[in-house]
Write an enzyme that holds these catalytic residues in place. Structure first.
Site: not given
Ligand code: NAD
Length: 257
Positions: A147, A160, A164
């Site tokens: 991230s 977090y 990351k």
């Molecule tokens: P999201 O919440 O839409 O999806 C995350 C998914 O992970 C969910 O379906 C959830 O059920 C699943 N999950 C959570 N804990 C789990 C576990 N212990 N085992 C298996 N599955 C699990 O989130 P997103 O925004 O799509 O984020 C996805 C990834 O991208 C994450 O790692 C997040 O940190 C990273 N990210 C997101 C953003 C953003 O702005 N959305 C920015 C940078 C990084």
């Protein structure tokens, strides 16, 4: 996509953790759209199943696995699901993630710290380790979700940001271990409008958050899950076979490393 890309993905099998929602779901759809078999692995059983059904309805080949990435046995079972169902595993995307507590360090409990590190960092390690032999043997690829928070240092996200940043360091090490057979890279998204990003906010709060965050993005909009899926597909595909151990910032120019 070109024939070269479809020829690459067609015989390949992918696992996407966190594939039931947001970025993971978009990556699973992109992979299935190019012909790969996809195991949608998520702790949320219904979300994983719905995503897999949707991929199949769109003409893809997909299965669901309900797993917690922070549990060693679940990570192993996830890989076994791919191998039993499709005969192999080539591609792994570590996208599962829970939400940070959003507190200053002084108020952050040890339990909150560990809960986040367990899923994002330890989960990435456990899933990579479980997939290691298959990905190496098959000359595959891994993409880990880092991230922009790993690099920026913003308040109220210590666990977090640490997780990351750890993923970035871990990615470099496993990339050097799996070379020259397989590639391992990380993506560092900026703000992506997903269920996670919208979690717990009223419509008014969400509109205010969007308006505030978009001001930081030179490209003039928040990211969509498909923006990250495009980058993931590139790193997993035939055009990135000489790219490994890297982090790619996909953030609309929000942050220059
Ligand atoms: P999201 O919440 O839409 O999806 C995350 C998914 O992970 C969910 O379906 C959830 O059920 C699943 N999950 C959570 N804990 C789990 C576990 N212990 N085992 C298996 N599955 C699990 O989130 P997103 O925004 O799509 O984020 C996805 C990834 O991208 C994450 O790692 C997040 O940190 C990273 N990210 C997101 C953003 C953003 O702005 N959305 C920015 C940078 C990084």
């Amino acid at each position: 996509m070109t024939d070269r890309v479809r020829d690459w993905f067609g015989p390949r099998v992918a696992v996407v953790t966190g594939g039931g929602s947001g970025i993971g779901r978009a990556i699973a759809a992109a992979l299935a759209g190019e012909g790969a078999c996809v195991v949608v692995a998520d702790i949320a059983e219904t979300a994983a199943r719905d995503a897999a059904v949707e991929l199949e309805r769109s003409g893809g080949r997909a299965s669901a696995a309900t797993i917690d990435v922070s549990k060693e046995a679940d990570a192993q079972r996830m890989v076994e699901t791919a191998v039993k169902t499709y005969g192999r595993l080539d591609l792994l995307v570590n996208c599962a993630g829970n939400l940070p507590a959003l507190k200053p360090v002084v108020d952050l409990s040890e339990a909150e710290w560990r809960a986040l590190i367990d899923v994002h960092l330890t989960g990435t390690f456990l899933c990579c380790r479980a997939a290691y032999d298959q990905v190496r043997e098959n000359g595959g690829a891994i993409v880990n979700l880092s991230s922009s928070y790993a690099f920026k240092g913003r308040p109220n996200a210590a666990e977090y940001s640490a997780a990351k940043a750890g993923i970035f360091g871990f990615t470099r090490v496993i990339a050097s271990e799996l070379a020259p057979r397989a590639t391992v890279n990380a993506l560092a998204p900026g703000p992506i409008d997903t269920p996670r990003w919208r979690a717990g906010l009223s419509d008014e709060e969400l509109a205010a958050k969007r308006a505030k965050r978009v001001k930081d993005v030179p490209m003039g909009r928040l990211g969509a899950p498909e923006d990250i899926a495009d980058a993931a597909l590139f790193l997993l595909g035939p055009q990135a076979r000489w790219i490994t151990g890297q982090v790619i910032h996909v953030n609309g120019g929000e942050f220059y490393p």
